[in-house]
Design a protein around this motif. Structure first.
Motif, PDB file in Angstrom:
ATOM      1  N   LYS A 194      -9.604  -7.930  -8.046  1.00 32.11           N
ATOM      2  CA  LYS A 194      -9.149  -7.473  -6.735  1.00 32.11           C
ATOM      3  C   LYS A 194      -7.760  -6.839  -6.794  1.00 32.11           C
ATOM      4  CE  LYS A 194      -8.168  -9.205  -2.072  1.00 32.11           C
ATOM      5  NZ  LYS A 194      -8.127 -10.412  -1.218  1.00 32.11           N
ATOM      6  N   SER A 195      -6.825  -7.467  -7.493  1.00 26.68           N
ATOM      7  CA  SER A 195      -5.449  -6.963  -7.513  1.00 26.68           C
ATOM      8  C   SER A 195      -5.356  -5.606  -8.203  1.00 26.68           C
ATOM      9  CB  SER A 195      -4.514  -7.964  -8.190  1.00 26.68           C
ATOM     10  OG  SER A 195      -4.914  -8.212  -9.525  1.00 26.68           O
ATOM     11  N   LEU A 196      -6.130  -5.398  -9.266  1.00 30.50           N
ATOM     12  CA  LEU A 196      -6.103  -4.106  -9.952  1.00 30.50           C
ATOM     13  C   LEU A 196      -6.737  -3.025  -9.077  1.00 30.50           C
ATOM     14  CD1 LEU A 196      -5.157  -2.818 -12.558  1.00 30.50           C
ATOM     15  CD2 LEU A 196      -7.394  -3.263 -13.558  1.00 30.50           C
ATOM     16  N   PHE A 197      -7.814  -3.374  -8.375  1.00 31.14           N
ATOM     17  CA  PHE A 197      -8.409  -2.417  -7.437  1.00 31.14           C
ATOM     18  C   PHE A 197      -7.402  -2.037  -6.359  1.00 31.14           C
ATOM     19  CE2 PHE A 197     -10.286  -1.733  -3.256  1.00 31.14           C
ATOM     20  CZ  PHE A 197     -11.012  -0.578  -3.497  1.00 31.14           C
ATOM     21  N   GLU A 198      -6.671  -3.036  -5.837  1.00 30.68           N
ATOM     22  CA  GLU A 198      -5.718  -2.765  -4.765  1.00 30.68           C
ATOM     23  C   GLU A 198      -4.587  -1.854  -5.227  1.00 30.68           C
ATOM     24  OE1 GLU A 198      -4.607  -6.651  -3.449  1.00 30.68           O
ATOM     25  OE2 GLU A 198      -6.282  -6.771  -2.013  1.00 30.68           O
ATOM     26  N   TYR A 199      -4.219  -1.950  -6.524  1.00 33.00           N
ATOM     27  CA  TYR A 199      -3.211  -1.026  -7.064  1.00 33.00           C
ATOM     28  C   TYR A 199      -3.721   0.412  -6.973  1.00 33.00           C
ATOM     29  CZ  TYR A 199      -0.717   1.677 -10.603  1.00 33.00           C
ATOM     30  OH  TYR A 199      -0.021   2.668 -11.256  1.00 33.00           O
ATOM     31  N   PHE A 200      -4.963   0.656  -7.424  1.00 35.01           N
ATOM     32  CA  PHE A 200      -5.553   1.993  -7.358  1.00 35.01           C
ATOM     33  C   PHE A 200      -5.792   2.411  -5.903  1.00 35.01           C
ATOM     34  CE2 PHE A 200      -6.199   1.296 -11.805  1.00 35.01           C
ATOM     35  CZ  PHE A 200      -6.295   2.555 -12.377  1.00 35.01           C
ATOM     36  N   TYR A 201      -6.090   1.441  -5.051  1.00 32.74           N
ATOM     37  CA  TYR A 201      -6.339   1.732  -3.637  1.00 32.74           C
ATOM     38  C   TYR A 201      -5.060   2.204  -2.950  1.00 32.74           C
ATOM     39  CZ  TYR A 201      -7.980   0.876   1.174  1.00 32.74           C
ATOM     40  OH  TYR A 201      -8.337   1.000   2.491  1.00 32.74           O
ATOM     41  N   GLU A 202      -3.933   1.555  -3.227  1.00 30.11           N
ATOM     42  CA  GLU A 202      -2.672   1.971  -2.622  1.00 30.11           C
ATOM     43  C   GLU A 202      -2.255   3.351  -3.136  1.00 30.11           C
ATOM     44  OE1 GLU A 202       0.525  -0.780  -2.591  1.00 30.11           O
ATOM     45  OE2 GLU A 202      -0.634  -2.386  -1.634  1.00 30.11           O
ATOM     46  N   ARG A 203      -2.542   3.607  -4.407  1.00 28.94           N
ATOM     47  CA  ARG A 203      -2.241   4.937  -4.952  1.00 28.94           C
ATOM     48  C   ARG A 203      -3.110   6.002  -4.282  1.00 28.94           C
ATOM     49  NH1 ARG A 203      -3.013   6.359 -11.279  1.00 28.94           N
ATOM     50  NH2 ARG A 203      -5.180   6.404 -10.609  1.00 28.94           N
ATOM     51  N   ALA A 204      -4.373   5.672  -4.025  1.00 33.01           N
ATOM     52  CA  ALA A 204      -5.281   6.597  -3.343  1.00 33.01           C
ATOM     53  C   ALA A 204      -4.816   6.847  -1.909  1.00 33.01           C
ATOM     54  CB  ALA A 204      -6.704   6.039  -3.351  1.00 33.01           C
ATOM     55  N   GLN A 205      -4.283   5.810  -1.256  1.00 34.36           N
ATOM     56  CA  GLN A 205      -3.758   5.976   0.103  1.00 34.36           C
ATOM     57  C   GLN A 205      -2.594   6.958   0.099  1.00 34.36           C
ATOM     58  OE1 GLN A 205      -2.920   2.143   2.041  1.00 34.36           O
ATOM     59  NE2 GLN A 205      -4.314   1.224   0.561  1.00 34.36           N
ATOM     60  N   TYR A 206      -1.674   6.780  -0.851  1.00 32.27           N
ATOM     61  CA  TYR A 206      -0.503   7.662  -0.937  1.00 32.27           C
ATOM     62  C   TYR A 206      -0.937   9.114  -1.149  1.00 32.27           C
ATOM     63  CZ  TYR A 206       3.617   9.956  -2.893  1.00 32.27           C
ATOM     64  OH  TYR A 206       4.626  10.850  -3.146  1.00 32.27           O
ATOM     65  N   ASN A 207      -1.872   9.327  -2.092  1.00 28.80           N
ATOM     66  CA  ASN A 207      -2.335  10.687  -2.376  1.00 28.80           C
ATOM     67  C   ASN A 207      -2.991  11.316  -1.153  1.00 28.80           C
ATOM     68  OD1 ASN A 207      -1.428  10.550  -5.018  1.00 28.80           O
ATOM     69  ND2 ASN A 207      -3.381   9.840  -5.830  1.00 28.80           N
ATOM     70  N   LEU A 208      -3.746  10.532  -0.397  1.00 24.83           N
ATOM     71  CA  LEU A 208      -4.427  11.048   0.783  1.00 24.83           C
ATOM     72  C   LEU A 208      -3.423  11.405   1.878  1.00 24.83           C
ATOM     73  CD1 LEU A 208      -7.373  11.590   1.516  1.00 24.83           C
ATOM     74  CD2 LEU A 208      -7.479   9.354   2.607  1.00 24.83           C
ATOM     75  N   ILE A 209      -2.403  10.581   2.009  1.00 29.77           N
ATOM     76  CA  ILE A 209      -1.332  10.878   2.974  1.00 29.77           C
ATOM     77  C   ILE A 209      -0.668  12.211   2.624  1.00 29.77           C
ATOM     78  CG2 ILE A 209       1.005  10.200   3.649  1.00 29.77           C
ATOM     79  CD1 ILE A 209      -1.000   8.623   5.158  1.00 29.77           C
ATOM     80  N   MET A 210      -0.357  12.416   1.340  1.00 27.48           N
ATOM     81  CA  MET A 210       0.312  13.644   0.914  1.00 27.48           C
ATOM     82  C   MET A 210      -0.608  14.855   1.068  1.00 27.48           C
ATOM     83  SD  MET A 210       3.234  12.477   0.261  1.00 27.48           S
ATOM     84  CE  MET A 210       3.991  13.977  -0.383  1.00 27.48           C
ATOM     85  N   GLU A 211      -1.890  14.684   0.741  1.00 30.63           N
ATOM     86  CA  GLU A 211      -2.845  15.793   0.868  1.00 30.63           C
ATOM     87  C   GLU A 211      -2.978  16.268   2.310  1.00 30.63           C
ATOM     88  OE1 GLU A 211      -6.544  14.457  -0.743  1.00 30.63           O
ATOM     89  OE2 GLU A 211      -5.717  14.179  -2.766  1.00 30.63           O
TER      90      GLU A 211
END
Length: 493
Positions: A194-211
């Motif tokens: 779960k914690s490793l997924f959440e790391y990638f999930y937060e990174r995906a959130q940041y990228n989507l915000i910037m896009e």
């Protein structure tokens, strides 16, 4: 596991001869409700060879099993209406008539057999309850198992394409995630917690915000963005895709014999020793082992990408291919401008309102001349106060986020050879002309690297088709984006 469960059940095994409802051949089986021969059953549950990564992910989501769902209890007494059975048949309208009849007969047999109680020994009760539910739940219209047990054929440009999902994958997912509910995914045998997924999930959130151009937006605007369920779903999907490409490429590197050098291992250890403090790990919600896993995987992937893009001919791209790629993406443009400064060039402070009015009057007169046919370049060379004009006489080539917001928005809104109205920014008043895209050698090299990276990512997705991927969608769908409210709550805790 399945054989163990069957041996643990108190059932009498009697072999019977049956006629396959699909191919018509005779076969022997100990299951009294079996109507499909092993060969046809194997075809129905074959691997997802023809599925794209998105289709694999969709199939995983569609067949996600929630252990709290009342519909998957083995002894459920829920009745199935005739309308539901008719709708079931309509769902698979592309199946052959024999296959549909066989599946309907299978469903009726399951309905009769659902009243039979299967006794399972206590040693396997945890996993067996889930597996028994999958095996004995009646097929219903909205039941994921019904769709999984079928083969749907679609026609695309005259070509029949078979799309299958593997029932065994569903059973395996249920067993694996029942044993380890903290696991988010299992990719090629590697468990992603779960914690490793959440790391990638937060990174995906940041990228989507910037896009979506929200990098400088207010907290309220970003929270509103995450109120849209589609945005949340996209971030979850992007996180899963990023994890799949990360793990699959790392595994491919190992398969190709690529390994970390002693110097690379030492460098990673030094980084962890210097930067992976308790505060850092708490903020990232990772362990030192997970940080090491990410750094080692990233290094292996980089080495794999370098090897493949260097050795394989298809990655040797000509400049015209690169220019075509950039133009098709539409993410870069070239524009010239005539700048009239509204900043004092000695103090870099804004001019007075009276001075600004004079500057604006001069800019408007220049724009009027251009609209009446005056040469833009001639006026640019005569009047522009842009200090970069000498270095960029043919205009600036740029992408989104590289220029001040007002200038960028106006330039991207223009068609080629079109001239803007007056555009005001903190630097002054601009008259912008968009010209045909011009790429420097540096632009081409950067775009070539970007195109090679896109090609490499596509290749990873092709490799992923041959990798067994299990997804704990119950855990993943429960993951919520990080809003400023939740950040405040976490700090308070």
């Amino acid at each position: 596991m399945l054989m163990f469960i069957w041996k643990s059940a108190e059932m009498e095994i009697v072999m019977e001869k049956k006629i396959c409802k699909i191919c018509g051949s005779e076969f022997e089986t100990e299951l009294e409700d079996a109507n499909i021969c092993p060969k046809c059953e194997s075809e129905l549950s074959s691997e997802n060879d023809d599925l794209t990564l998105d289709e694999i992910d969709a199939a995983n989501e569609e067949t996600a099993l929630n252990t709290d769902d009342e519909d998957i209890t083995p002894d459920s007494e829920e009745e199935i209406s005739e309308d539901e059975i008719e709708n079931d048949a309509a769902f698979d309208e592309d199946l052959s008539e024999e296959a549909i009849l066989a599946l309907e007969e299978e469903a009726r047999k399951k309905e009769e057999k659902k009243k039979k109680i299967i006794t399972v020994t206590a040693a396997v009760v945890g996993a067996a309850v889930i597996v028994s539910a999958v095996l004995f739940v009646p097929f219903k219209k909205n039941d994921a198992i019904y769709r999984t047990a079928t083969t749907v054929s679609t026609t695309e440009k005259g070509k029949v394409i078979s799309k299958r999902t593997n029932l065994f994958n569903i059973i395996q997912s249920s067993v694996e995630f029942a044993k380890n509910p903290n696991a988010a995914m299992i990719i090629g045998g590697e468990t992603i917690d779960k914690s490793l997924f959440e790391y990638f999930y937060e990174r995906a959130q940041y990228n989507l915000i910037m896009e979506n151009g929200l990098g400088s937006s207010s907290n309220e605007e970003i929270n509103k963005f995450w109120d849209n369920a589609e945005n949340v779903k996209k971030a979850q999907t992007n996180a899963k895709t990023d994890l799949i490409t990360f793990v699959v490429s790392k595994q491919k590197a190992v398969e190709k014999g690529i390994a970390l050098t002693d110097e690379e291992k030492k460098s990673i250890d030094q980084y962890i020793s210097s930067y992976a403090t308790d505060e850092f790990l708490k903020q990232m919600k990772l362990t030192k082992e997970q940080v090491k896993y990410i750094l080692e995987g990233s290094t292996l992937t980089s080495k794999l990408a370098q090897q493949i893009t260097t050795e394989e001919e298809k990655y040797n791209l000509a400049n015209d291919q690169v220019e075509k790629y950039v133009k098709e993406k539409g993410e870069k443009i070239t524009a010239k401008h005539i700048l009239f400064n509204t900043l004092d060039q000695q103090t870099y402070q804004p001019l007075s309102e009276e001075q600004k009015a004079e500057v604006k009057k001069k800019a408007q007169e220049t724009l009027d001349k251009i609209k009446n046919g005056a040469d833009f370049d001639a006026l640019m060379n005569e009047l522009s106060e842009d200090p970069g004009l000498a270095g960029y006489p043919d205009g600036y080539t740029f992408g989104k986020g590289e220029m001040v917001e007002g200038f960028e928005k106006a330039a991207f809104a223009l068609k080629e050879n079109e001239v803007s109205d007056l555009v005001e920014t903190d630097f002054g008043i601009h008259i912008i002309k968009r010209v045909p895209l011009k790429l420097s050698e540096n632009d081409i090299e950067n775009a070539k690297a970007e195109l090679q990276n896109d090609m490499f990512e596509d290749e990873i997705l092709t490799w992923a088709k041959g990798v067994k991927i299990l997804t704990n969608n119950t855990l993943i769908n429960a993951a919520k984006p990080t809003t400023y409210e939740t950040q405040a709550e976490n700090k308070a805790q």
